[in-house]
Design a protein around this motif. Sequence first.
Motif, PDB file in Angstrom:
ATOM      1  N   CYS A 130       4.273   6.638  12.348  1.00 23.47           N
ATOM      2  CA  CYS A 130       4.060   6.688  13.796  1.00 23.47           C
ATOM      3  C   CYS A 130       5.394   6.502  14.527  1.00 23.47           C
ATOM      4  O   CYS A 130       6.089   5.506  14.301  1.00 23.47           O
ATOM      5  CB  CYS A 130       3.075   5.599  14.220  1.00 23.47           C
ATOM      6  SG  CYS A 130       2.850   5.470  16.016  1.00 23.47           S
TER       7      CYS A 130
ATOM      8  N   GLY B 164       2.473  -0.628  13.295  1.00 25.04           N
ATOM      9  CA  GLY B 164       1.098  -0.745  13.739  1.00 25.04           C
ATOM     10  C   GLY B 164       0.915  -1.449  15.060  1.00 25.04           C
ATOM     11  O   GLY B 164      -0.200  -1.579  15.563  1.00 25.04           O
TER      12      GLY B 164
ATOM     13  N   GLN C 203       0.842  -1.180   0.000  1.00 27.71           N
ATOM     14  CA  GLN C 203       0.000   0.000   0.000  1.00 27.71           C
ATOM     15  C   GLN C 203       0.887   1.243   0.000  1.00 27.71           C
ATOM     16  O   GLN C 203       1.901   1.282   0.692  1.00 27.71           O
ATOM     17  CB  GLN C 203      -0.916   0.018   1.224  1.00 27.71           C
ATOM     18  CG  GLN C 203      -1.967  -1.085   1.202  1.00 27.71           C
ATOM     19  CD  GLN C 203      -3.080  -0.797   2.187  1.00 27.71           C
ATOM     20  OE1 GLN C 203      -3.654   0.280   2.190  1.00 27.71           O
ATOM     21  NE2 GLN C 203      -3.386  -1.770   3.019  1.00 27.71           N
TER      22      GLN C 203
ATOM     23  N   ARG D  98       0.697   5.115  11.262  1.00 23.89           N
ATOM     24  CA  ARG D  98       0.928   6.516  10.897  1.00 23.89           C
ATOM     25  C   ARG D  98      -0.026   7.414  11.666  1.00 23.89           C
ATOM     26  O   ARG D  98      -1.104   6.994  12.103  1.00 23.89           O
ATOM     27  CB  ARG D  98       0.745   6.736   9.393  1.00 23.89           C
ATOM     28  CG  ARG D  98      -0.636   6.347   8.894  1.00 23.89           C
ATOM     29  CD  ARG D  98      -0.770   6.559   7.408  1.00 23.89           C
ATOM     30  NE  ARG D  98      -2.148   6.335   6.970  1.00 23.89           N
ATOM     31  CZ  ARG D  98      -2.642   6.696   5.796  1.00 23.89           C
ATOM     32  NH1 ARG D  98      -1.850   7.312   4.934  1.00 23.89           N
ATOM     33  NH2 ARG D  98      -3.890   6.459   5.476  1.00 23.89           N
TER      34      ARG D  98
ATOM     35  N   CYS E  98      -1.303   5.057  17.155  1.00 25.35           N
ATOM     36  CA  CYS E  98      -1.838   5.110  15.791  1.00 25.35           C
ATOM     37  C   CYS E  98      -2.978   4.123  15.570  1.00 25.35           C
ATOM     38  O   CYS E  98      -3.520   4.032  14.463  1.00 25.35           O
ATOM     39  CB  CYS E  98      -0.729   4.838  14.772  1.00 25.35           C
ATOM     40  SG  CYS E  98      -0.031   3.172  14.863  1.00 25.35           S
ATOM     41  N   HIS E  99      -3.301   3.347  16.607  1.00 28.64           N
ATOM     42  CA  HIS E  99      -4.396   2.372  16.544  1.00 28.64           C
ATOM     43  C   HIS E  99      -4.192   1.351  15.421  1.00 28.64           C
ATOM     44  O   HIS E  99      -5.131   0.967  14.729  1.00 28.64           O
ATOM     45  CB  HIS E  99      -5.739   3.077  16.371  1.00 28.64           C
ATOM     46  CG  HIS E  99      -5.992   4.136  17.401  1.00 28.64           C
ATOM     47  ND1 HIS E  99      -6.238   3.849  18.744  1.00 28.64           N
ATOM     48  CD2 HIS E  99      -5.996   5.491  17.303  1.00 28.64           C
ATOM     49  CE1 HIS E  99      -6.404   4.972  19.407  1.00 28.64           C
ATOM     50  NE2 HIS E  99      -6.253   5.991  18.566  1.00 28.64           N
TER      51      HIS E  99
ATOM     52  N   PRO F 261      -0.137   3.601   5.039  1.00 31.81           N
ATOM     53  CA  PRO F 261      -0.521   2.794   6.197  1.00 31.81           C
ATOM     54  C   PRO F 261       0.306   1.517   6.254  1.00 31.81           C
ATOM     55  O   PRO F 261       0.732   0.995   5.220  1.00 31.81           O
ATOM     56  CB  PRO F 261      -2.006   2.489   5.930  1.00 31.81           C
ATOM     57  CG  PRO F 261      -2.178   2.623   4.463  1.00 31.81           C
ATOM     58  CD  PRO F 261      -1.202   3.672   4.023  1.00 31.81           C
ATOM     59  N   TYR F 262       0.559   1.063   7.459  1.00 33.13           N
ATOM     60  CA  TYR F 262       1.232  -0.221   7.697  1.00 33.13           C
ATOM     61  C   TYR F 262       2.652  -0.269   7.135  1.00 33.13           C
ATOM     62  O   TYR F 262       3.132  -1.305   6.710  1.00 33.13           O
ATOM     63  CB  TYR F 262       0.403  -1.370   7.114  1.00 33.13           C
ATOM     64  CG  TYR F 262      -1.069  -1.252   7.424  1.00 33.13           C
ATOM     65  CD1 TYR F 262      -1.527  -1.344   8.738  1.00 33.13           C
ATOM     66  CD2 TYR F 262      -1.992  -1.000   6.412  1.00 33.13           C
ATOM     67  CE1 TYR F 262      -2.887  -1.187   9.027  1.00 33.13           C
ATOM     68  CE2 TYR F 262      -3.345  -0.849   6.697  1.00 33.13           C
ATOM     69  CZ  TYR F 262      -3.775  -0.945   8.006  1.00 33.13           C
ATOM     70  OH  TYR F 262      -5.109  -0.797   8.294  1.00 33.13           O
TER      71      TYR F 262
ATOM     72  N   MET G 236       0.027  12.834   6.844  1.00 36.34           N
ATOM     73  CA  MET G 236       0.229  11.599   7.587  1.00 36.34           C
ATOM     74  C   MET G 236       1.721  11.261   7.591  1.00 36.34           C
ATOM     75  O   MET G 236       2.372  11.294   6.543  1.00 36.34           O
ATOM     76  CB  MET G 236      -0.562  10.457   6.954  1.00 36.34           C
ATOM     77  CG  MET G 236      -2.068  10.678   6.893  1.00 36.34           C
ATOM     78  SD  MET G 236      -2.838  10.910   8.503  1.00 36.34           S
ATOM     79  CE  MET G 236      -2.673   9.272   9.221  1.00 36.34           C
TER      80      MET G 236
ATOM     81  N   HIS H   7      -3.990  -6.208   5.233  1.00 32.71           N
ATOM     82  CA  HIS H   7      -3.873  -5.062   4.310  1.00 32.71           C
ATOM     83  C   HIS H   7      -2.602  -5.120   3.470  1.00 32.71           C
ATOM     84  O   HIS H   7      -1.988  -4.103   3.180  1.00 32.71           O
ATOM     85  CB  HIS H   7      -3.938  -3.748   5.087  1.00 32.71           C
ATOM     86  CG  HIS H   7      -5.147  -3.634   5.951  1.00 32.71           C
ATOM     87  ND1 HIS H   7      -6.404  -3.339   5.463  1.00 32.71           N
ATOM     88  CD2 HIS H   7      -5.295  -3.809   7.303  1.00 32.71           C
ATOM     89  CE1 HIS H   7      -7.274  -3.319   6.458  1.00 32.71           C
ATOM     90  NE2 HIS H   7      -6.636  -3.600   7.574  1.00 32.71           N
TER      91      HIS H   7
ATOM     92  N   GLN I  20      -2.561   1.691  12.589  1.00 29.23           N
ATOM     93  CA  GLN I  20      -2.409   2.206  11.225  1.00 29.23           C
ATOM     94  C   GLN I  20      -0.948   2.411  10.827  1.00 29.23           C
ATOM     95  O   GLN I  20      -0.617   2.480   9.645  1.00 29.23           O
ATOM     96  CB  GLN I  20      -3.150   3.536  11.081  1.00 29.23           C
ATOM     97  CG  GLN I  20      -4.657   3.423  11.188  1.00 29.23           C
ATOM     98  CD  GLN I  20      -5.260   2.699   9.999  1.00 29.23           C
ATOM     99  OE1 GLN I  20      -4.953   3.009   8.862  1.00 29.23           O
ATOM    100  NE2 GLN I  20      -6.106   1.720  10.278  1.00 29.23           N
TER     101      GLN I  20
END
Length: 364
Positions: free
Chosen positions: A159, A166, A127, A221, A216-217, A252-253, A156, A203, A219
């Motif tokens: 993180c 993540g 991604q 990021r 970041c829950h 993400p990720y 973004m 993902h 994610q």
Amino acid sequence: MPKDYYEILKVPRGASEQEIKKAYRKLALKYHPDRASQDKKKEYEEKFKEISQAYRVLSDKEKKAQYDQFGQTFEGAPFGQGFSQQDFRSFHDVFGGQDIFEDLGFGRIFEEMFGFGPRTRTRRTTQYGQDIVLDMAIDLEDAFHGLEKEIEVKKMVVCPECQGKGGQSLKQCPACQGSGYQQTSRQGLLGFIIQQRPCSQCHGRGEVPEKLCPKCHGQGRIREIKKIKITIPAGIDNEQVLKLTGQGEAAPYGGPAGDLFVNIHLRPHQDFQRQGDDLIYNLNINFTQAALGDKIEIPALARKVKLKIPAGIQPGEMIKLKDQGMPRLYGRGQGNLIVKIQVKVPKKLSRQQKKLIEELNKTN
């Protein structure tokens, strides 16, 4: 009725391979789905698929010859059983290491639509972060000398707590067994289509954390304001675009970041008009200067310039000063400063001035 591939790419029949490629580049950049607003996302994606399909055919000599002879019906003939994933893979691989889509930041689009990327990638689906497009207005002096400018962009970023993972203790994804994708197949109107989509659980990573990152829950990021230094090269022109690779949104990720595109806009200048690498300067002189000639100082972007006006110069004539224009990009010399002569005719004359002009007129 299907659209004509030549009309889609806006090229005439008989266009050269280079003309077709140039047209495709222009349209692919214009209809990049990442550049579309949310309400036009679907429209751009469909347009991008359409021009990609047209280019796939017209860039292949054999398919182009078949298309020129049979039109789009050639894809239903014995030698063309419709578009498959392999067709798109062959199209993608034509450019090898200098892949046109990667150069323009479009590799992610092909991976998302067809489930593959450059041959050097692993099998896991990646991604990508979103590209960011900004507009920047600068003065002509900035374009002449070049400029370094720091801007703030809210975007973004990776993180800092989990470094984009993540969470903690990554393990193999049970849904895709670590491959990162899920494969589906179906019979379509254009042939048998195999599609690979990012795994809905991991993902596309192939692994999942046992415990999600609280910042970041999961994610990988978060959104922050970042300062970015932009270097504007000397000689840049209006509407040119700067690309800062990897300065777009974090993916993400832990995937690759998007790019930052900066559209440059030149503000109007009080003295000069730009035409390519040349600068145009309108100079007003009086009748005496035009008739007898003169030496005057005129403005320039680097330094003031001494200009010799030859005697007898006519209104509308131009004087070219070599290498006094805009720098050409990447150190390839300079354009010219072109001085357009405008002769001012006085609206009111004194009695003595009228007499002198009348005497001058008698001698002509």
